[in-house]
Design a protein around this motif. Structure first.
Motif, PDB file in Angstrom:
ATOM      1  N   ASP A 261      17.784 -10.994   8.187  1.00 29.67           N
ATOM      2  CA  ASP A 261      18.681 -11.160   9.331  1.00 29.67           C
ATOM      3  C   ASP A 261      17.945 -11.541  10.613  1.00 29.67           C
ATOM      4  N   ALA A 262      16.763 -12.121  10.475  1.00 26.17           N
ATOM      5  CA  ALA A 262      16.003 -12.554  11.655  1.00 26.17           C
ATOM      6  C   ALA A 262      16.844 -13.476  12.524  1.00 26.17           C
ATOM      7  N   GLU A 263      16.746 -13.275  13.816  1.00 19.23           N
ATOM      8  CA  GLU A 263      17.526 -14.076  14.756  1.00 19.23           C
ATOM      9  C   GLU A 263      16.729 -15.240  15.340  1.00 19.23           C
ATOM     10  N   ARG A 264      15.389 -15.110  15.312  1.00 15.18           N
ATOM     11  CA  ARG A 264      14.519 -16.195  15.796  1.00 15.18           C
ATOM     12  C   ARG A 264      13.407 -16.394  14.775  1.00 15.18           C
ATOM     13  N   ILE A 265      13.286 -17.621  14.263  1.00  9.29           N
ATOM     14  CA  ILE A 265      12.346 -17.923  13.189  1.00  9.29           C
ATOM     15  C   ILE A 265      11.463 -19.087  13.612  1.00  9.29           C
ATOM     16  N   VAL A 266      10.171 -18.999  13.302  1.00 13.22           N
ATOM     17  CA  VAL A 266       9.263 -20.120  13.504  1.00 13.22           C
ATOM     18  C   VAL A 266       8.931 -20.693  12.123  1.00 13.22           C
ATOM     19  N   ASP A 267       9.140 -21.991  11.962  1.00 13.46           N
ATOM     20  CA  ASP A 267       8.897 -22.683  10.696  1.00 13.46           C
ATOM     21  C   ASP A 267       7.672 -23.574  10.881  1.00 13.46           C
ATOM     22  N   LEU A 268       6.577 -23.221  10.234  1.00 18.33           N
ATOM     23  CA  LEU A 268       5.292 -23.888  10.403  1.00 18.33           C
ATOM     24  C   LEU A 268       5.040 -24.838   9.234  1.00 18.33           C
ATOM     25  N   ARG A 282      22.102 -19.521  10.719  1.00 17.94           N
ATOM     26  CA  ARG A 282      22.189 -18.121  11.162  1.00 17.94           C
ATOM     27  C   ARG A 282      21.205 -17.771  12.269  1.00 17.94           C
ATOM     28  N   ALA A 283      20.162 -18.563  12.473  1.00 21.16           N
ATOM     29  CA  ALA A 283      19.105 -18.167  13.398  1.00 21.16           C
ATOM     30  C   ALA A 283      18.636 -19.358  14.227  1.00 21.16           C
ATOM     31  N   GLU A 284      18.088 -19.063  15.410  1.00 20.63           N
ATOM     32  CA  GLU A 284      17.414 -20.099  16.174  1.00 20.63           C
ATOM     33  C   GLU A 284      16.052 -20.349  15.533  1.00 20.63           C
ATOM     34  N   VAL A 285      15.644 -21.611  15.510  1.00 24.20           N
ATOM     35  CA  VAL A 285      14.423 -21.984  14.795  1.00 24.20           C
ATOM     36  C   VAL A 285      13.534 -22.842  15.675  1.00 24.20           C
ATOM     37  N   LEU A 286      12.242 -22.527  15.665  1.00 24.70           N
ATOM     38  CA  LEU A 286      11.218 -23.400  16.219  1.00 24.70           C
ATOM     39  C   LEU A 286      10.533 -24.068  15.028  1.00 24.70           C
ATOM     40  N   ALA A 287      10.667 -25.380  14.898  1.00 24.71           N
ATOM     41  CA  ALA A 287      10.099 -26.131  13.779  1.00 24.71           C
ATOM     42  C   ALA A 287       8.876 -26.889  14.265  1.00 24.71           C
ATOM     43  N   VAL A 288       7.743 -26.662  13.617  1.00 25.95           N
ATOM     44  CA  VAL A 288       6.485 -27.286  14.030  1.00 25.95           C
ATOM     45  C   VAL A 288       5.903 -28.044  12.848  1.00 25.95           C
ATOM     46  N   GLU A 289       5.550 -29.308  13.076  1.00 29.02           N
ATOM     47  CA  GLU A 289       5.063 -30.189  11.999  1.00 29.02           C
ATOM     48  C   GLU A 289       4.102 -31.210  12.591  1.00 29.02           C
ATOM     49  N   GLY A 290       3.024 -31.507  11.864  1.00 29.72           N
ATOM     50  CA  GLY A 290       2.028 -32.431  12.376  1.00 29.72           C
ATOM     51  C   GLY A 290       2.445 -33.886  12.350  1.00 29.72           C
ATOM     52  N   ASP A 291       3.346 -34.261  11.452  1.00 26.31           N
ATOM     53  CA  ASP A 291       3.778 -35.644  11.314  1.00 26.31           C
ATOM     54  C   ASP A 291       4.928 -35.921  12.284  1.00 26.31           C
ATOM     55  N   ALA A 292       4.664 -36.771  13.274  1.00 24.63           N
ATOM     56  CA  ALA A 292       5.667 -37.022  14.316  1.00 24.63           C
ATOM     57  C   ALA A 292       6.927 -37.663  13.750  1.00 24.63           C
ATOM     58  N   GLY A 293       6.779 -38.519  12.743  1.00 27.86           N
ATOM     59  CA  GLY A 293       7.946 -39.161  12.147  1.00 27.86           C
ATOM     60  C   GLY A 293       8.861 -38.163  11.473  1.00 27.86           C
ATOM     61  N   MET A 294       8.285 -37.213  10.751  1.00 32.23           N
ATOM     62  CA  MET A 294       9.103 -36.211  10.080  1.00 32.23           C
ATOM     63  C   MET A 294       9.794 -35.300  11.085  1.00 32.23           C
ATOM     64  N   ILE A 295       9.092 -34.942  12.150  1.00 34.93           N
ATOM     65  CA  ILE A 295       9.708 -34.041  13.127  1.00 34.93           C
ATOM     66  C   ILE A 295      10.824 -34.749  13.893  1.00 34.93           C
ATOM     67  N   GLN A 326       0.302 -15.376  21.302  1.00 34.71           N
ATOM     68  CA  GLN A 326       1.208 -15.365  22.456  1.00 34.71           C
ATOM     69  C   GLN A 326       2.402 -16.295  22.237  1.00 34.71           C
ATOM     70  N   GLU A 327       2.176 -17.415  21.551  1.00 34.81           N
ATOM     71  CA  GLU A 327       3.260 -18.361  21.285  1.00 34.81           C
ATOM     72  C   GLU A 327       4.201 -17.851  20.201  1.00 34.81           C
ATOM     73  N   LEU A 328       3.734 -16.916  19.402  1.00 35.95           N
ATOM     74  CA  LEU A 328       4.555 -16.350  18.333  1.00 35.95           C
ATOM     75  C   LEU A 328       5.352 -15.135  18.794  1.00 35.95           C
ATOM     76  N   THR A 329       5.100 -14.682  20.012  1.00 35.47           N
ATOM     77  CA  THR A 329       5.821 -13.524  20.546  1.00 35.47           C
ATOM     78  C   THR A 329       7.315 -13.844  20.671  1.00 35.47           C
ATOM     79  N   GLY A 330       8.136 -12.912  20.279  1.00 30.97           N
ATOM     80  CA  GLY A 330       9.582 -13.076  20.389  1.00 30.97           C
ATOM     81  C   GLY A 330      10.243 -13.577  19.122  1.00 30.97           C
ATOM     82  N   PHE A 331       9.451 -13.986  18.139  1.00 29.93           N
ATOM     83  CA  PHE A 331      10.013 -14.398  16.858  1.00 29.93           C
ATOM     84  C   PHE A 331      10.061 -13.217  15.899  1.00 29.93           C
ATOM     85  N   ASP A 332      11.094 -13.191  15.075  1.00 28.10           N
ATOM     86  CA  ASP A 332      11.263 -12.103  14.115  1.00 28.10           C
ATOM     87  C   ASP A 332      10.597 -12.399  12.775  1.00 28.10           C
TER      88      ASP A 332
END
Length: 417
Positions: A261-268, A282-295, A326-332
């Motif tokens: 039931d995480a409300e904030r997720i980081v997808d690496l 269900r959740a807010e997501v921060l999506a991080v990817e090295g390939d600019a085209g895919m992102i 510090q950048e991961l703070t606040g994610f569940d």
């Protein structure tokens, strides 16, 4: 000279291994085999005493094609072997974990494949390479791939005739989409006006959704759409995609269970949104990817979808610039789906974070076990591992694993349904 050997075990590439070591393709532990020893490899192999786990390969191309390594082994044997590889990799790092029952994709479900094609004196040919060889084996009756991919083989031959050099070969990535095949070619001749016109005509003739040549889109009749949850995404040419729909669904189910039931997720290493976009229901997501085209494709898919929570998409090289604590703070919760090299730098930062849950998706048991040791050493508990075999009959292994902080009990995590 013909020699006799007893196969003791299988190596990570699927070859049987006898004392020496001697490597023998298409053999199984417990078998007695005879063959011609060439260095450390046995050729012209004859099975003297077959294993009870030996079966008749289901594909008529099995003996000549190098696309599959394990069609001669029973499904039960392969399942146990793949589970054992993961368990041994963890054991090598001093770890054990509950292993869930393996989930294997059905035959004829591979929706993405890379075939080789080259010109011949009489025209052209396309298929997979023979094992350990640059010889192309034609595969018109392949039991591995989606039948729609088999339908792309004549196109691959036509592309070779039009744009392969006389002595070279091209690689043709064929991907099934809802609007037809998405085709990406590498290794061909440089494009000019006549070649571009010929390629565009082939795209029209064969009804492909998109045709790209060494990264340049030559023709797009319709967007080559993939669906991730409620979002429709058009990936860049040749972009990574989970090999089968069933395999993707199994990995996603495991990830959903872990993040709960995480409300904030980081997808690496988020790719085009395989996990980010379904989780955004269900959740807010921060999506991080090295390939600019895919992102960019992920971001566009989210913006055009309805009913999803906020997805922030960032292009960033996580090998050189991992997210720091510090950048991961606040994610569940975090989702981690790195390439075969694993995520050593990013895992070091996750180990220092306060995240409660990590869903680790891996395609390499060895780098997964290395990273798992770092996480468990930092206080995470490896709750379970689920092997997902979407590369049927091959030595390739994928998995999803659950990591929870010691203070978090698995019963406290309510999965998304």
């Amino acid at each position: 000279m013909i020699t006799e050997h007893e196969i003791l075990r299988l190596g990570h590439q699927g070859d049987g291994i006898a004392s020496g070591p001697v490597y023998a393709a298409a053999t199984l532990p417990g078998e007695t085999v005879r063959g011609v020893l060439s260095g450390s490899h046995l050729t012209d192999i004859r099975i003297e005493t077959p294993s009870p786990d030996r079966v008749q390969p289901p594909c008529r191309h099995a003996k000549s094609c190098g696309g599959c390594q394990l069609q001669h082994a029973s499904d039960e044997f392969v399942a146990h072997w793949k589970q054992d590889i993961v368990a041994l990799a963890l054991e090598g790092q001093g770890l054990v974990a509950p292993m869930r029952t393996i989930l294997t994709s059905p035959a004829q479900t591979r929706r993405r494949a890379v075939v080789s094609a080259r010109r011949t004196k009489k025209g052209a040919m396309a298929g997979f390479h023979a094992r350990g060889s640059d010889v192309i084996v034609e595969i018109p009756h392949c039991e591995l791939v989606d039948p729609r991919l088999r339908g792309g083989l004549p196109l691959a031959e036509a592309l070779a005739s039009a744009g392969a050099s006389r002595k070279g070969e091209i690689s043709v990535t064929l991907t099934v989409t809802e609007n037809g095949l998405d085709v990406a070619v590498t290794g061909g001749k440089p494009t000019d006006g006549p070649l571009e016109a010929a390629l565009a005509q082939l795209a029209e003739r064969f009804g492909v959704a998109r045709l790209a040549w060494d990264g340049e889109v030559i023709a797009m009749r319709q967007p080559p759409v993939q669906h991730f949850g409620a979002a429709s995404v058009t990936p860049p040419p040749g972009a990574f995609l989970q090999a089968t729909p069933e395999g993707e669904a199994a990995l996603l189910a495991g990830v959903r269970e872990i993040v709960g039931d995480a409300e904030r997720i980081v997808d690496l290493f988020a790719g085009c949104g395989t996990f980010s976009l379904p989780l955004a229901a269900r959740a807010e997501v921060l999506a991080v990817e090295g390939d600019a085209g895919m992102i960019r494709a992920l971001d566009q898919g989210w913006r055009q979808a309805q009913g999803l929570k906020k997805v922030t998409a960032i292009a960033r090289d996580l090998f050189r610039r991992p997210l720091v604590p510090q950048e991961l703070t606040g994610f569940d919760a975090a989702v981690l789906d790195p390439p075969r090299a694993g995520a050593e730098a990013q895992v070091a930062m996750l180990a220092e974070s306060s995240l409660d849950r990590i869903a680790y998706v891996s395609c390499n048991p060895l780098t997964f076990a290395r990273d798992a040791r770092v996480l468990t050493g930092a206080g995470y508990r490896l709750a379970w591992v689920q092997v997902v075999d979407q590369f049927r009959w091959s030595s390739h292994i994928e998995l999803v694993a659950a990591f929870f902080r010691t203070a978090v009990q698995e019963s406290d995590v309510r999965p998304h349904l």
